[in-house]
Design an enzyme around this catalytic site. Structure first.
Site, PDB file in Angstrom:
ATOM      1  N   ARG A  34      12.035  -1.016  12.100  1.00 47.62           N
ATOM      2  CA  ARG A  34      10.652  -0.901  12.575  1.00 47.62           C
ATOM      3  C   ARG A  34      10.356  -1.994  13.594  1.00 47.62           C
ATOM      4  O   ARG A  34      10.545  -3.177  13.311  1.00 47.62           O
ATOM      5  CB  ARG A  34       9.682  -1.002  11.384  1.00 47.62           C
ATOM      6  CG  ARG A  34       9.216   0.355  10.923  1.00 47.62           C
ATOM      7  CD  ARG A  34       8.321   0.255   9.738  1.00 47.62           C
ATOM      8  NE  ARG A  34       7.008  -0.334  10.028  1.00 47.62           N
ATOM      9  CZ  ARG A  34       5.979  -0.254   9.206  1.00 47.62           C
ATOM     10  NH1 ARG A  34       6.094   0.394   8.064  1.00 47.62           N
ATOM     11  NH2 ARG A  34       4.835  -0.815   9.512  1.00 47.62           N
TER      12      ARG A  34
ATOM     13  N   LYS B  66       0.838  -1.211   0.000  1.00 44.72           N
ATOM     14  CA  LYS B  66       0.000   0.000   0.000  1.00 44.72           C
ATOM     15  C   LYS B  66       0.871   1.259   0.000  1.00 44.72           C
ATOM     16  O   LYS B  66       0.652   2.170  -0.799  1.00 44.72           O
ATOM     17  CB  LYS B  66      -0.931   0.017   1.225  1.00 44.72           C
ATOM     18  CG  LYS B  66      -1.855  -1.193   1.323  1.00 44.72           C
ATOM     19  CD  LYS B  66      -2.774  -1.113   2.525  1.00 44.72           C
ATOM     20  CE  LYS B  66      -2.070  -1.166   3.868  1.00 44.72           C
ATOM     21  NZ  LYS B  66      -1.488  -2.486   4.199  1.00 44.72           N
TER      22      LYS B  66
ATOM     23  N   ARG C 125      12.121  -6.221   5.209  1.00 47.75           N
ATOM     24  CA  ARG C 125      12.150  -4.785   5.520  1.00 47.75           C
ATOM     25  C   ARG C 125      12.645  -4.561   6.947  1.00 47.75           C
ATOM     26  O   ARG C 125      13.416  -3.638   7.205  1.00 47.75           O
ATOM     27  CB  ARG C 125      10.752  -4.185   5.357  1.00 47.75           C
ATOM     28  CG  ARG C 125      10.721  -2.703   5.709  1.00 47.75           C
ATOM     29  CD  ARG C 125       9.410  -2.045   5.390  1.00 47.75           C
ATOM     30  NE  ARG C 125       8.335  -2.490   6.264  1.00 47.75           N
ATOM     31  CZ  ARG C 125       7.065  -2.129   6.138  1.00 47.75           C
ATOM     32  NH1 ARG C 125       6.721  -1.328   5.145  1.00 47.75           N
ATOM     33  NH2 ARG C 125       6.149  -2.557   6.967  1.00 47.75           N
TER      34      ARG C 125
ATOM     35  N   ARG D 178      -9.342   0.817   8.431  1.00 48.39           N
ATOM     36  CA  ARG D 178      -8.958  -0.551   8.789  1.00 48.39           C
ATOM     37  C   ARG D 178     -10.020  -1.246   9.627  1.00 48.39           C
ATOM     38  O   ARG D 178      -9.825  -2.412   9.998  1.00 48.39           O
ATOM     39  CB  ARG D 178      -7.641  -0.521   9.572  1.00 48.39           C
ATOM     40  CG  ARG D 178      -6.398  -0.746   8.701  1.00 48.39           C
ATOM     41  CD  ARG D 178      -5.180  -0.533   9.587  1.00 48.39           C
ATOM     42  NE  ARG D 178      -4.035  -1.300   9.201  1.00 48.39           N
ATOM     43  CZ  ARG D 178      -2.985  -0.796   8.552  1.00 48.39           C
ATOM     44  NH1 ARG D 178      -2.980   0.437   8.145  1.00 48.39           N
ATOM     45  NH2 ARG D 178      -1.934  -1.555   8.309  1.00 48.39           N
TER      46      ARG D 178
ATOM     47  N   ARG E 291      -0.067  -9.061  13.273  1.00 51.32           N
ATOM     48  CA  ARG E 291      -0.667  -8.018  12.424  1.00 51.32           C
ATOM     49  C   ARG E 291      -1.559  -8.663  11.355  1.00 51.32           C
ATOM     50  O   ARG E 291      -2.626  -8.140  11.035  1.00 51.32           O
ATOM     51  CB  ARG E 291       0.440  -7.200  11.740  1.00 51.32           C
ATOM     52  CG  ARG E 291       1.135  -6.252  12.707  1.00 51.32           C
ATOM     53  CD  ARG E 291       2.431  -5.728  12.143  1.00 51.32           C
ATOM     54  NE  ARG E 291       2.266  -4.906  10.972  1.00 51.32           N
ATOM     55  CZ  ARG E 291       3.264  -4.554  10.173  1.00 51.32           C
ATOM     56  NH1 ARG E 291       4.495  -4.974  10.420  1.00 51.32           N
ATOM     57  NH2 ARG E 291       3.038  -3.789   9.143  1.00 51.32           N
TER      58      ARG E 291
HETATM   59  P1  B4P Z   1       4.634  -1.504   2.092  1.00 47.06           P
HETATM   60  O1  B4P Z   1       4.288  -0.781   0.835  1.00 47.06           O
HETATM   61  O2  B4P Z   1       5.317  -0.702   3.146  1.00 47.06           O
HETATM   62  O3  B4P Z   1       3.376  -2.185   2.757  1.00 47.06           O
HETATM   63  P2  B4P Z   1       2.106  -1.637   3.468  1.00 47.06           P
HETATM   64  O4  B4P Z   1       0.993  -2.457   2.938  1.00 47.06           O
HETATM   65  O5  B4P Z   1       1.979  -0.135   3.321  1.00 47.06           O
HETATM   66  O6  B4P Z   1       2.446  -1.878   5.011  1.00 47.06           O
HETATM   67  P3  B4P Z   1       1.955  -1.880   6.463  1.00 47.06           P
HETATM   68  O7  B4P Z   1       0.607  -2.494   6.589  1.00 47.06           O
HETATM   69  O8  B4P Z   1       3.103  -2.504   7.143  1.00 47.06           O
HETATM   70  O9  B4P Z   1       1.933  -0.464   7.081  1.00 47.06           O
HETATM   71  P4  B4P Z   1       1.171   0.612   7.885  1.00 47.06           P
HETATM   72  O10 B4P Z   1       2.216   1.620   8.019  1.00 47.06           O
HETATM   73  O11 B4P Z   1      -0.088   0.988   7.211  1.00 47.06           O
HETATM   74  O12 B4P Z   1       5.507  -2.747   1.642  1.00 47.06           O
HETATM   75  C1  B4P Z   1       6.086  -3.633   2.566  1.00 47.06           C
HETATM   76  C2  B4P Z   1       7.424  -4.142   2.028  1.00 47.06           C
HETATM   77  O13 B4P Z   1       7.240  -4.867   0.816  1.00 47.06           O
HETATM   78  C3  B4P Z   1       8.420  -3.019   1.699  1.00 47.06           C
HETATM   79  O14 B4P Z   1       9.688  -3.397   2.141  1.00 47.06           O
HETATM   80  C4  B4P Z   1       8.365  -2.911   0.175  1.00 47.06           C
HETATM   81  O15 B4P Z   1       9.574  -2.471  -0.389  1.00 47.06           O
HETATM   82  C5  B4P Z   1       8.056  -4.348  -0.237  1.00 47.06           C
HETATM   83  N1  B4P Z   1       7.274  -4.437  -1.480  1.00 47.06           N
HETATM   84  C6  B4P Z   1       6.199  -3.672  -1.800  1.00 47.06           C
HETATM   85  N2  B4P Z   1       5.721  -4.033  -3.013  1.00 47.06           N
HETATM   86  C7  B4P Z   1       6.511  -5.070  -3.459  1.00 47.06           C
HETATM   87  C8  B4P Z   1       6.511  -5.884  -4.657  1.00 47.06           C
HETATM   88  N3  B4P Z   1       5.629  -5.712  -5.632  1.00 47.06           N
HETATM   89  N4  B4P Z   1       7.445  -6.861  -4.752  1.00 47.06           N
HETATM   90  C9  B4P Z   1       8.363  -7.031  -3.762  1.00 47.06           C
HETATM   91  N5  B4P Z   1       8.424  -6.294  -2.628  1.00 47.06           N
HETATM   92  C10 B4P Z   1       7.497  -5.323  -2.468  1.00 47.06           C
HETATM   93  O16 B4P Z   1       0.729   0.050   9.350  1.00 47.06           O
HETATM   94  C11 B4P Z   1       1.603  -0.129  10.448  1.00 47.06           C
HETATM   95  C12 B4P Z   1       0.827  -0.214  11.788  1.00 47.06           C
HETATM   96  O17 B4P Z   1       0.225   1.081  12.111  1.00 47.06           O
HETATM   97  C13 B4P Z   1      -0.369  -1.164  11.883  1.00 47.06           C
HETATM   98  O18 B4P Z   1       0.035  -2.484  12.182  1.00 47.06           O
HETATM   99  C14 B4P Z   1      -1.220  -0.519  13.026  1.00 47.06           C
HETATM  100  O19 B4P Z   1      -0.726  -0.844  14.300  1.00 47.06           O
HETATM  101  C15 B4P Z   1      -1.029   0.955  12.813  1.00 47.06           C
HETATM  102  N6  B4P Z   1      -2.102   1.543  11.972  1.00 47.06           N
HETATM  103  C16 B4P Z   1      -1.917   2.101  10.732  1.00 47.06           C
HETATM  104  N7  B4P Z   1      -3.099   2.533  10.237  1.00 47.06           N
HETATM  105  C17 B4P Z   1      -4.049   2.235  11.170  1.00 47.06           C
HETATM  106  C18 B4P Z   1      -5.472   2.414  11.226  1.00 47.06           C
HETATM  107  N8  B4P Z   1      -6.151   2.964  10.210  1.00 47.06           N
HETATM  108  N9  B4P Z   1      -6.139   1.980  12.329  1.00 47.06           N
HETATM  109  C19 B4P Z   1      -5.488   1.433  13.348  1.00 47.06           C
HETATM  110  N10 B4P Z   1      -4.145   1.219  13.368  1.00 47.06           N
HETATM  111  C20 B4P Z   1      -3.418   1.616  12.291  1.00 47.06           C
END
Ligand code: B4P
Length: 193
Positions: A134, A14, A128, A89, A145
């Site tokens: 992190r 995302k 990562r 979420r 998670r």
């Molecule tokens: P990301 O792109 O970072 O993944 P994400 O889905 O955004 O991550 P996440 O769910 O961890 O994050 P958030 O900060 O929202 O990609 C992950 C990895 O994969 C990276 O290293 C990237 O380079 C790699 N990658 C991406 N695409 C790829 C591909 N095509 N091929 C290979 N590698 C690839 O959430 C973090 C925490 O914050 C949650 O657990 C929660 O505690 C809190 N939180 C956030 N929003 C919330 C909400 N709305 N309500 C309640 N809690 C919340």
């Protein structure tokens, strides 16, 4: 105005895809994960509270996240639109977002859900964690998670499916190919700038 929700499990890409989308379409990026991590790094009361949940792989309480989003939307009233990354979420968050946008005489136009198999999610996040520092990217917390996602977040897809806004895109191709697939859906609403 065009408003997009980027939806999917932890590690589905995302954050990665949001960066490309906001640049290509000149939209405003709102990532609740980034906003929360910023609060944590500044040791604000909100950040101290949020960290307790994040470190355990749990969702931060709805009222905290909804308040943050509301003030963020107000900061850029002239935006071409928003990409909501990692929000909503929970169903409560989804309903609150609809109300906030209705108040601003707009709505969510499209929800793109990234579909990635679980072993790939774990592989990406563990990898990562080796460099990002992190605290929620350890195998134990990642598993929690993903559980939390299935329990509380996945049902939000039904909420949007019901209103015909949900499209699922395969997210385990390369970053470029995944972006192409997402763009194909977005181009039905707005074109790149
Ligand atoms: P990301 O792109 O970072 O993944 P994400 O889905 O955004 O991550 P996440 O769910 O961890 O994050 P958030 O900060 O929202 O990609 C992950 C990895 O994969 C990276 O290293 C990237 O380079 C790699 N990658 C991406 N695409 C790829 C591909 N095509 N091929 C290979 N590698 C690839 O959430 C973090 C925490 O914050 C949650 O657990 C929660 O505690 C809190 N939180 C956030 N929003 C919330 C909400 N709305 N309500 C309640 N809690 C919340």
């Amino acid at each position: 105005m065009f408003n997009l929700v980027l939806f999917g499990p932890p590690g589905s890409g995302k954050g990665t895809q949001s960066e490309n989308i906001v640049t290509t379409y000149n939209l405003h990026h709102i990532s609740t994960g980034d906003l929360l991590r910023d609060e944590v790094s500044r040791h604000t009361p909100l950040g101290t509270e949020a960290k307790k949940y994040m470190d355990q792989g749990m969702l931060v309480p709805d009222e905290v996240v909804i308040g943050m989003i509301s003030s963020k939307i107000d900061e850029t009233p002239d935006a071409r639109g928003f990409v909501f990354d990692g929000f909503p979420r929970t169903r409560t968050q989804a309903e609150a977002l609809d109300k906030l946008l209705e108040f601003k005489q707009t709505k969510i136009h499209l929800v793109l859900s990234l579909d990635v198999p679980e072993p790939e999610l774990i592989k990406r996040l563990v990898s990562r964690g080796e460099t990002s520092g992190r605290s929620d990217d350890t195998e134990e917390v990642i598993t929690k998670r993903i559980k939390e996602y299935h329990l509380k977040t996945q049902p939000v897809a039904n909420y949007y499916f019901g209103s015909g806004k949900l499209e699922t895109v395969t997210g385990n191709h390369t970053v470029t190919d995944t972006f192409k697939a997402l763009s194909k859906q977005i181009n039905k609403y707005i074109l790149p700038i």
